[in-house]
Design an enzyme around this catalytic site. Structure first.
Site, PDB file in Angstrom:
ATOM      1  N   ARG A 231       0.736   6.972  13.087  1.00 19.76           N
ATOM      2  CA  ARG A 231       1.079   6.486  14.670  1.00 19.76           C
ATOM      3  C   ARG A 231       1.652   6.966  15.041  1.00 19.76           C
ATOM      4  O   ARG A 231       2.588   7.499  15.644  1.00 19.76           O
ATOM      5  CB  ARG A 231       0.856   4.972  13.661  1.00 19.76           C
ATOM      6  N   ASP A 389       4.836   0.704  10.602  1.00 18.80           N
ATOM      7  CA  ASP A 389       3.917   2.258  10.153  1.00 18.80           C
ATOM      8  C   ASP A 389       3.421   2.191   9.848  1.00 18.80           C
ATOM      9  O   ASP A 389       2.234   2.721   8.958  1.00 18.80           O
ATOM     10  CB  ASP A 389       5.161   3.097   9.768  1.00 18.80           C
TER      11      ASP A 389
END
Length: 671
Positions: A231, A389
Site C-alpha cells: 500500500r 496497513d
C-alpha cells in the site's frame, strides 16, 4: 527505574486467594439499555476485578449476565454495579479467549479472562483491552458460568459477523462500535484469474512460473493462490495507532502465495522465490512461540498470519500440513507495507487451507487485533503497529483511494481528481519497523501515549490513565475535531524534550512512568522505551504532528469530495507538502535521502510529495499531473538514481494507480 521493573512483572504473581465475595443480592430492577433487544442466557451474583497499575483493583459488586441478541444471535457479557447500576464490563464474548483459572487458585470459584471491553467507551471513544478476574459465591455458579461462556464462544464464531445492532450497552460510543454492521463483503475468490488481476499476460506468466517452481520444490502443484497487496499512504502518517482516519490505496505490487495442503504432515513448509530468503519449516501448533532469537526473519510474518487465522478459527480446528511458495513484488523495507502484506496474505492462506472464510473487515481486524498480524508485529516481531496497513491490504478497491476509519473499522471511497496520478519512489534506505524500534517507531508511539495522558491529566480528566490515544483524548475533551486538539497540545505541553525525572516530577505526572503507562495495552514494548538509558521524550512535537496530520486527512478528503478544479489539485498538493514537513520537523521520521527525493520530485513538477510509511527510509509518494509520470521518473533517474543500474531503477520507482485488495485464486484443474 526500580518501580518500572516491579510494575512490569507478570501479574500472575498476584495472590488472588485473598479476595472474598461480598454479600449482595441479584438485581431485580429493569435495566434501561439495549438489553431489551437481547435475552439473558445466564445470570449470577459476582465480584469483578480489573488489572490496573500493577495490581488487581475492584471493579464491581453486582451481577453478570450473558446476553444473546434476538436478531444476530451475538453473545456478550455485561456486568453491572449492584448499587448504581453502572455498566462495569461490556464486551462480546471472544471465541478465541477462553476462561482460565488464576495461578494459585484451587477454589473453583474464580476465572481470569481478557476482553476488548466497551464499558469505558464514553470516555475513551472506543474499546480498551482489559484483563478481568471474576469471582462467584460457589464453585457450582462458577462452573455454570464457564459452561455458558464456552457455549457463547462457539456461537460467536459465526454470530459476530451477523451482528445487526442493538447488542451494545448504554454508552453511545460503545453501541456504535460494538454493534456496527459489517458491510465490507467477503474476500474475493474466483477460478477466473481475470476477475482478480484483470486481463494481464504478465500475471498469467507469473503464476505459471510459480506453479513450476512450486512443483519442483514440493513435488505437487498448488491448489490455490492468495494475493496480498502493498500500500501507499497518500496522507495520514503515524496517526492510525491514535485511531484517526488515514487515506491510503492498495498497490498493484503485491505478494502472492502458492499453497497446497498436505495431510501427511502437520508442519508448515515455506519457501520463497527469492534466494535472499531461506526456506523454513514452522511449527503446526499455532500457540508455538515465534523463535526470533537470531533476529527478525521473513517467515515470522507468515507465522504471524498463521497464528491470526487460528485465533479466528478456534481450538476445534486441527492444523493441516501446508506447503507454501511466496513471490513478492512489494519492496521489503520500502515503507509500502511488505510486512503487513505478508501477515494478511498468510492469514488468508491459512484460513483457506482449513476451509474457513472471513469478511474483508474481519480479515482486516484479524490483522489488527489481538490474535492477528498486528499482534504478531507488536509482540512477536517487536513493533507497536497501527491498523492502517492491514486494513487497506484487505479492503482495497481498484481505482479508488480509501479513507480508513477505526473503532469501528470502516472504509469509504475517496475520489482523487482524474487529472493527477502518483509516482512512488524508494530512497533505497531500508525502513524496517522492527530495527531499532526503541529509538524510532516504538519510541514515537510511547511519546504519543505520554503526551496523551499528560494533556488529559492537566485538563483535569479523572480517568486520564485510561486514555491511550489522541482521538479518545479529543472526545474526552469534547473537542470538535483534531484541529482543535492542536490548541490543547500547545497549552499543556512544553517545547523541547522531557527527561524521565521531569515527567515523574509533581509538576507533570507526579508518579513513576510505569504507573502512568499501567493501562497501555503494549506494556512490554513501552517498558523497553521508557527504560532506555538517557531516554528523553519530545511530547509537544509528536502530539502536534498527530493533531495537525489528522486534520490534514479530513481536509484532503473534503477537497476530493467537491468539484475538482486546478485549485483542488493545488490544495491537495499543499496538504501533502505540509505533511512531509510535519513528519520531518515534528515527528522526526524522515531522512536526508527521503528529503532529497521529495525535492527532486517537486523540482520535476510534482504537485505535492511526501514520505510514505513509517519513514526513516523507504518510499516517497508524489502527486503528478496525469500523463507526466514518465517525466518525473526520468528526472529522478537523472538525479537521484544517476549512479544506479537499470535493474535497481526499475524496481525503485514506478507510477501507480489504486489496485484491489487481498483475494484468492483457486486452481480449477477441470478447465
Amino acid at each position: 527505574m526500580a518501580a518500572a521493573s516491579t510494575f512490569f512483572e507478570d501479574e500472575s504473581a498476584v495472590d488472588v486467594t485473598q479476595f472474598r465475595l461480598p454479600e449482595v443480592e441479584l438485581l431485580e430492577k429493569a435495566l434501561p439499555s439495549n438489553e431489551e433487544n437481547e435475552d439473558a442466557v445466564f445470570e449470577r451474583i459476582c465480584k469483578l476485578f480489573r488489572f490496573r497499575e500493577g495490581e488487581w483493583k475492584e471493579r464491581a459488586k453486582g451481577n453478570v449476565r450473558i446476553m444473546k441478541h434476538k436478531v444476530s444471535g451475538a453473545m456478550r457479557v455485561i456486568i453491572r454495579e449492584a448499587a448504581s447500576l453502572y455498566v462495569r464490563a461490556n464486551h462480546f464474548v471472544d471465541p478465541s479467549s477462553p476462561l482460565t483459572v488464576p495461578d494459585g487458585d484451587s477454589t473453583g470459584k474464580r476465572f481470569r479472562f481478557g476482553a476488548a471491553d466497551f464499558s469505558d467507551a464514553a470516555l475513551t471513544g472506543s474499546h480498551t483491552m482489559e484483563q478481568f478476574l471474576i469471582f462467584f459465591r460457589t464453585a457450582e455458579d462458577a462452573a455454570e458460568f464457564k459452561e455458558a461462556h464456552d457455549a457463547a464462544r462457539e456461537v460467536n464464531k459465526t454470530a459476530l459477523g451477523k451482528a445487526t445492532g442493538g447488542a451494545a450497552a448504554a454508552p453511545a460510543a460503545a453501541a456504535a462500535s460494538a454493534a456496527a454492521v459489517d458491510e465490507s463483503g467477503s474476500v474475493p475468490e474466483s477460478t477466473d484469474l481475470s476477475e482478480l488481476w484483470g486481463d494481464s499476460d504478465e500475471e498469467v506468466k507469473r503464476l505459471d512460473a510459480m506453479t513450476a517452481a512450486f512443483t519442483a520444490r514440493f513435488g505437487a502443484e498448488p491448489e490455490f493462490f492468495v494475493r496480498a497487496p502493498g500500500r501507499v499512504n497518500v496522507i495520514g502518517e503515524h496517526i492510525d495507532y491514535h485511531n484517526f482516519s488515514v487515506l491510503p490505496f492498495a498497490l498493484r505490487q503485491d505478494i502472492v502465495f502458492a499453497v497446497a495442503t498436505d495431510v501427511s504432515t502437520s508442519g508448515v513448509e515455506v519457501s520463497n522465490t527469492s534466494d535472499a530468503f531461506a526456506d523454513a519449516t514452522l511449527p503446526a501448533d499455532p500457540n508455538a512461540a515465534v523463535d526470533s532469537a537470531d533476529g527478525v526473519k521473513w517467515q515470522h510474518y507468515f507465522q504471524a498470519g498463521y497464528k491470526a487465522a487460528f485465533g479466528k478459527m478456534g481450538d476445534a480446528t486441527a492444523p493441516r500440513g501446508m506447503r507454501v511458495l511466496v513471490d513478492g513484488r512489494v519492496p521489503p523495507g520500502g515503507g509500502v507495507s511488505s510486512s503487513s502484506a505478508m501477515s494478511v496474505g498468510s492469514c488468508l492462506a491459512t484460513l483457506k487451507a482449513h476451509g474457513h472464510t472471513l469478511s474483508r473487515a474481519q480479515l482486516a481486524e484479524a490483522a489488527q487485533k489481538a490474535e492477528a498480524a498486528q499482534k504478531a508485529e507488536a509482540e512477536a516481531v517487536g513493533t507497536m503497529s497501527g491498523g492502517m496497513d492491514q486494513a487497506i491490504c484487505a479492503m482495497g478497491v481498484a481505482g479508488q483511494a480509501m479513507r480508513v476509519n477505526f473503532s469501528p473499522l470502516t472504509v469509504a471511497a475517496v475520489n482523487i481528481p482524474s487529472s493527477v496520478s502518483f509516482v512512488v519512489a524508494n530512497c533505497l534506505e531500508s525502513s524496517e519497523k522492527a530495527v531499532g524500534p526503541e529509538q524510532r517507531y516504538n519510541k514515537r508511539v510511547t511519546e504519543g501515549l505520554l503526551a496523551t495522558k499528560l494533556i488529559a491529566k492537566k485538563a483535569g480528566l479523572d480517568q486520564w490513565k485510561s486514555i491511550n490515544d489522541m482521538r479518545a483524548l479529543m472526545r474526552a475533551l469534547a473537542l470538535a475535531g483534531p484541529g482543535d486538539l492542536a490548541g490543547s497540545v500547545e497549552a499543556n505541553l512544553k517545547e523541547g524534550p522531557y527527561t524521565v525525572a521531569e515527567l515523574e516530577d509533581a509538576a507533570e505526572f507526579g508518579e513513576p512512568l510505569a504507573a502512568v503507562l499501567a493501562e497501555c495495552a503494549q506494556l512490554k514494548l513501552a517498558k523497553a522505551v521508557v527504560a532506555a538509558e538517557g531516554a528523553t521524550f519530545e511530547l509537544r512535537k509528536r502530539a502536534r504532528h498527530v493533531a495537525t496530520e489528522a486534520q490534514r486527512v479530513l481536509d484532503f478528503a473534503a477537497a476530493c469530495a467537491g468539484e475538482h478544479t486546478a485549485d483542488t489539485v493545488a490544495e491537495l498538493g499543499a496538504l501533502m507538502d505540509e505533511s512531509h514537513s510535519s513528519c520531518r520537523d515534528d515527528y522526526e521520521c524522515s531522512s536526508d535521502a527521503l528529503d532529497r527525493l521529495v525535492g527532486v520530485a517537486k523540482a520535476a513538477g510534482a504537485k505535492g510529495a511526501r514520505l510514505t510509511g513509517a519513514g526513516w527510509g523507504g518510499c516517497i509518494v508524489a502527486m503528478v499531473d496525469a500523463g507526466k509520470e514518465a517525466d518525473v521518473i526520468a528526472a529522478m533517474d537523472a538525479d537521484f538514481y544517476a549512479d544506479k543500474s537499470e535493474e535497481v531503477r526499475s524496481q525503485a520507482r514506478f507510477a501507480s494507480a489504486p489496485a484491489s485488495g487481498a483475494a484468492v485464486y483457486v486452481v480449477d484443474n477441470d478447465l
